[in-house]
Design an enzyme around this catalytic site. Structure first.
Site, short mmCIF file in Angstrom:
data_model
loop_
_atom_site.label_atom_id
_atom_site.label_comp_id
_atom_site.label_asym_id
_atom_site.label_seq_id
_atom_site.Cartn_x
_atom_site.Cartn_y
_atom_site.Cartn_z
N ASP A 165 -9.02 -6.79 -3.82
CA ASP A 165 -8.26 -5.82 -3.27
C ASP A 165 -9.62 -5.18 -3.78
O ASP A 165 -9.58 -4.11 -4.55
CB ASP A 165 -7.15 -5.12 -3.90
N SER B 150 1.19 -0.88 0.45
CA SER B 150 0.12 -0.22 -0.17
C SER B 150 0.96 1.39 -0.17
O SER B 150 1.54 1.44 -1.13
CB SER B 150 -1.10 0.19 1.17
N HIS C 20 -6.85 -6.42 0.30
CA HIS C 20 -5.94 -5.70 0.29
C HIS C 20 -5.00 -5.90 1.49
O HIS C 20 -5.57 -5.89 3.02
CB HIS C 20 -5.95 -4.51 0.62
#
Length: 184
Positions: free
Chosen positions: A144, A57, A178
């Protein structure tokens, strides 16, 4: 820094570094008496060309920026669902908008590459030749919901501009959300 892309490439630190040091010292002072931790022993010297950088991320964005700007220090990068180099351009609205979900507007990969090239031209970033032989591993899970696939596709496009395909592994067909993928 240009007004269009206020992204810092390589600088001497300045106010941000001073603020980070002040914050670290302040937090350390809040803890009262504590023992200092011993410095870990390294198993041997750090070998140039044997160090990689990775992140997920926003950490993936950091990993890519470190890899591209300080290419002579790293031999590769692993990026999990991270936005591309210079995506936010110093703007919170971009960081929380297009860097997570660009919608129908493709991310301006060409602008990101031009910013990187300008940094290489004036010595704020290592040249593309420093990436020679580096390997890159990219991951984006099909489930995600935080970072959309076009964002990670832009990261892949940046690397595809600099490295041959056999040095890039982009996995984007695993049903993962995610998070860090693990084997069961």
């Amino acid at each position: 820094m240009s007004p269009e892309h206020p992204v810092r490439l390589r600088t001497g630190g300045g106010p941000a570094l001073a603020l980070a040091l002040l914050l670290a010292l302040s937090l350390g002072a809040c803890g009262g008496e504590s023992e200092s931790l011993p410095t870990p022993e390294l198993p041997g010297p750090i070998m140039p060309g044997a160090v990689t950088v990775s992140g997920m991320s926003s950490g993936g964005a950091m990993a890519q920026q470190l890899h591209l700007v300080y290419a002579d220090l790293f031999s590769g990068a692993g990026i999990i669902a991270g936005p591309p180099f210079a995506c936010a351009g110093g703007e919170l609205k971009n960081a929380l908008g297009r860097c997570l979900d660009p919608g129908d507007t493709p991310l301006p990969v060409g602008e990101f590459l031009e910013l990187l090239r300008s940094g290489q031209g004036d010595g704020r970033a290592d040249g593309a030749g420093s990436l020679e032989g580096d390997r890159v591993w990219l991951f984006h899970g099909t489930r995600d919901a935080a970072v959309k696939r076009p964002v990670t596709d832009a990261v892949a496009a940046i690397y595809e501009s600099w490295l041959p395909p056999q040095q890039i592994r982009y996995i984007n067909d695993i049903p993962a959300a995610h998070h860090f993928p693990v084997l069961e």
